[in-house]
Design an enzyme around this catalytic site. Structure first.
Site, PDB file in Angstrom:
ATOM      1  N   TYR A   1     -13.048   6.930 -14.121  1.00 42.60           N
ATOM      2  CA  TYR A   1     -13.221   5.377 -12.756  1.00 42.60           C
ATOM      3  C   TYR A   1     -13.489   4.292 -14.007  1.00 42.60           C
ATOM      4  O   TYR A   1     -13.219   3.562 -13.938  1.00 42.60           O
ATOM      5  CB  TYR A   1     -13.924   5.529 -11.866  1.00 42.60           C
TER       6      TYR A   1
ATOM      7  N   ASP B   1       1.007  -1.312  -0.118  1.00 38.70           N
ATOM      8  CA  ASP B   1       0.134  -0.024   0.192  1.00 38.70           C
ATOM      9  C   ASP B   1       1.004   0.940  -0.397  1.00 38.70           C
ATOM     10  O   ASP B   1       1.952   1.207  -0.166  1.00 38.70           O
ATOM     11  CB  ASP B   1      -1.055   0.188   1.623  1.00 38.70           C
TER      12      ASP B   1
END
Ligand code: NAD
Length: 439
Positions: free
Chosen positions: A344, A232
Site C-alpha cells: 500500500y 465504482d
C-alpha cells in the site's frame, strides 16, 4: 465507528476528567455548512518586513470573504506576509508580528504565513524562507483549540494566483489541514463567475465513488456545480446507484483495472472531462515476509497502475479538456511508511512520484494541473476495520487529536478542481490534522 472519546471530551464531566488525567483535548472543528460558510470573525493582515506585494495582497484578501483588518481583539484568521524576509535577522519580524496576536486567535482560527520559494542562488534568503517551514510546523503543533497553521509560498509577482487558495485556507473548508507547505506557480487563474458554484458547467469523474471518501468527493463537487460521473466496481452497483441518484450524478459501474477502462470512461463522457479524481483504493495488509504475490499485485494495480494507465490514456485521447484537473489520492502511509503495508505504501508513494513528475508537463502540454491529497486517519469503513488500539492511536496522534472526515478530503479536492486554482500544481497536500507520522 463513532469517535466516542471526542464525544466524551465535548461534555463538561468528560472534559474535567480527561483534563485531570492529562489526556488529549480535541476541539470541535467548525466545518463548512450553509449556516457556517465563513470564519467566525475578521482576518488580520500583518506584514513581517516591507513587502512589494502589500497592496495587491490587501486587494486579494478583501475579495476572499472575511472582513480584513489591521488589528482585532479576537481575530478568526491571521495572514502574515513574510515574502520579503531574506535574512536570519529578518526572522525577528516574524516573531514580532505574531507573538502579540497569536494568543488572541479565536478557537478554530487560521494562521497563513506567506513566503516565497527558497532561492537556489541566495543561501541567506533560502535559509530565511526555509526557516518559515519549521516555524509553521511548530506553531501548528502548539497552537491548539482546533486552529490551523499553513505556509503558502507565492511565485514572484503572482499574488492574484493565490485567491482560490487563500479563500480555501481562510475558510471552514480546510478544518483538518494543518502544518502544510503549499507552493503556487504564476499560472493565471481561470475565470470564476460565481464563487458559490465554482465548478458550474464542469464534468467530473470520481473513481471509487460508491461510498466513503469517494462518495463525499462526488457530493462536494456536485454541491460546487459540477456534473459528476460516479465510478465504482460492478459488485458495488446498488450503493453506487444510490449515491449517484442522490446527487443527480451518472453511475458508471466499472472496474478501474479493466483493460478497456479508459475507453469506457471516454464513452461515458462524450463531451470530455474537466476533472478526473483517482480515489479508488484498496488495502491488502500483510508483512512482506507473509505477503503472497497476488496481494502485492492487486494493490499496485488498483492504487497505482490503473491511475497511470487511465491518466495517460485520457490525456492522450483528449478526453481531459484544456484547463482540466487531475487529482490523485496518496496517503500519509506513502510518506511515512506503515507496518504491514509495504504494498500500500509503495503504491501511494508511487502516486506522489507520478504527480511531481507529470504536473509541469501536463500543465505545459495540456493546460492540466496534477495534484494529490494525502489523507491521514479519516473516519471511513476502511479505518473502522482497523483494530481498536491502532485506531485510537491513529485518531489521536495529530495536532488536532482526532480523525478527519471524508468531507475534509473532499473539500481539498474541490479546491484543487477549481478553474481559479491553475497555480496549484504538483502539490501533495496532507489532510491529516498534522499527523505526527511523516514529515
Ligand atoms: N480512510 C482513510 O483513512 C484513508 C487514508 C489515506 C488514504 N485513503 C485513500 O482514500 C481513498 C478512499 O478510501 P476510503 O477510506 O473511502 O475507502 P473505501 O474502501 O471506503 O472506498 C473505496 C472505494 O473504492 C472502490 N474500488 C476499489 N477497487 C476498485 C476498482 N478496481 N475499481 C473501481 N472502484 C474500486 C471500492 O468499491 C470502494 O467503494 C483510497 O484511495 C484510500 O487508499 C484513505
Amino acid at each position: 465507528m463513532a469517535d466516542r472519546y471526542l464525544h466524551l471530551t465535548g461534555t463538561a464531566t468528560g472534559r474535567f476528567l480527561t483534563r485531570r488525567l492529562g489526556l488529549p483535548q480535541p476541539a470541535h472543528l467548525r466545518r463548512w455548512s450553509l449556516e457556517t460558510p465563513t470564519l467566525p470573525g475578521p482576518v488580520v493582515h500583518l506584514t513581517a518586513k516591507d513587502s512589494a506585494v502589500t497592496d495587491e495582497l490587501a486587494t486579494v484578501l478583501a475579495a476572499c470573504g472575511p472582513e480584513v483588518v489591521a488589528r482585532a481583539d479576537r481575530p478568526a484568521g491571521i495572514v502574515l506576509d513574510a515574502t520579503a524576509v531574506d535574512t536570519a535577522a529578518g526572522l525577528g519580524a516574524v516573531h514580532a508580528a505574531l507573538h502579540p496576536v497569536v494568543r488572541s486567535l479565536a478557537p478554530g482560527g487560521r494562521v497563513v504565513v506567506l513566503g516565497t520559494r527558497p532561492s537556489p542562488e541566495d543561501h541567506h534568503q533560502a535559509a530565511a524562507q526555509q526557516a518559515l517551514e519549521g516555524f509553521v510546523r511548530s506553531l501548528g503543533k502548539e497552537i491548539g483549540k482546533g486552529a490551523t497553521v499553513q505556509l503558502l509560498r507565492l511565485a514572484p509577482g503572482a499574488v492574484a494566483a493565490a485567491e482560490s487558495t487563500l479563500r480555501f485556507l481562510l475558510s471552514p473548508r480546510s478544518a483538518y489541514i494543518s502544518g502544510q507547505v503549499i507552493e503556487l506557480t504564476d499560472a493565471a487563474p481561470g475565470p470564476v463567475a460565481d464563487w458559490a458554484a465554482p465548478l458550474a458547467g464542469r464534468t467530473a469523474l470520481v473513481t471509487g465513488a460508491a461510498r466513503g471518501i469517494g462518495a463525499s468527493v462526488a457530493s462536494v463537487l456536485a454541491r460546487d456545480g459540477a456534473h459528476v460521473i460516479c465510478l465504482d466496481v460492478p459488485q458495488a452497483q446498488d450503493e453506487l446507484t444510490r449515491t449517484a441518484d442522490r446527487l443527480g450524478a451518472t453511475a458508471l459501474p466499472l472496474d478501474i483495472t479493466a483493460d478497456d477502462a479508459a475507453g469506457r470512461i471516454a464513452a461515458a463522457a462524450p463531451d470530455g472531462l474537466d476533472i478526473l479524481v483517482h480515489n479508488a483504493g484498496i488495502t491488502r495488509d500483510r508483512r512482506l515476509a507473509n505477503m503472497p504475490a497476488d496481494r502485492w499485485a492487486q494493490v499496485i494495480d488498483v492504487n497505482l497502475d490503473s491511475v497511470l494507465r487511465t491518466t495517460d490514456a485520457l490525456l492522450e485521447n483528449g478526453t481531459l479538456r484544456h484547463g482540466g484537473r487531475i487529482v490523485a489520492t496518496a496517503s500519509i502511509a506513502g510518506i511515512a511508511g506503515n507496518n504491514g503495508q509495504t504494498n500500500y505504501a509503495a503504491s501511494k508513494a508511487g502516486v506522489i512520484g507520478l504527480v511531481r513528475s507529470l504536473a509541469p508537463r501536463a500543465a505545459a502540454g495540456h493546460g492540466v494541473t496534477v495534484n494529490a491529497v494525502a489523507p491521514g486517519f479519516i473516519e471511513t469503513r476502511m479505518t473502522a476495520a482497523v483494530p481498536l488500539f491502532i485506531r485510537e492511536a491513529g485518531r489521536r496522534m495529530n495536532s488536532l487529536s482526532q480523525g478527519g472526515l471524508p468531507v475534509d478530503v473532499a473539500e481539498t479536492i474541490a479546491w484543487f478542481a477549481q478553474p481559479a486554482s491553475s497555480a496549484v500544481n504538483g502539490q501533495i497536500v496532507r489532510v491529516c490534522g498534522q499527523s505526527l507520522l511523516g514529515a
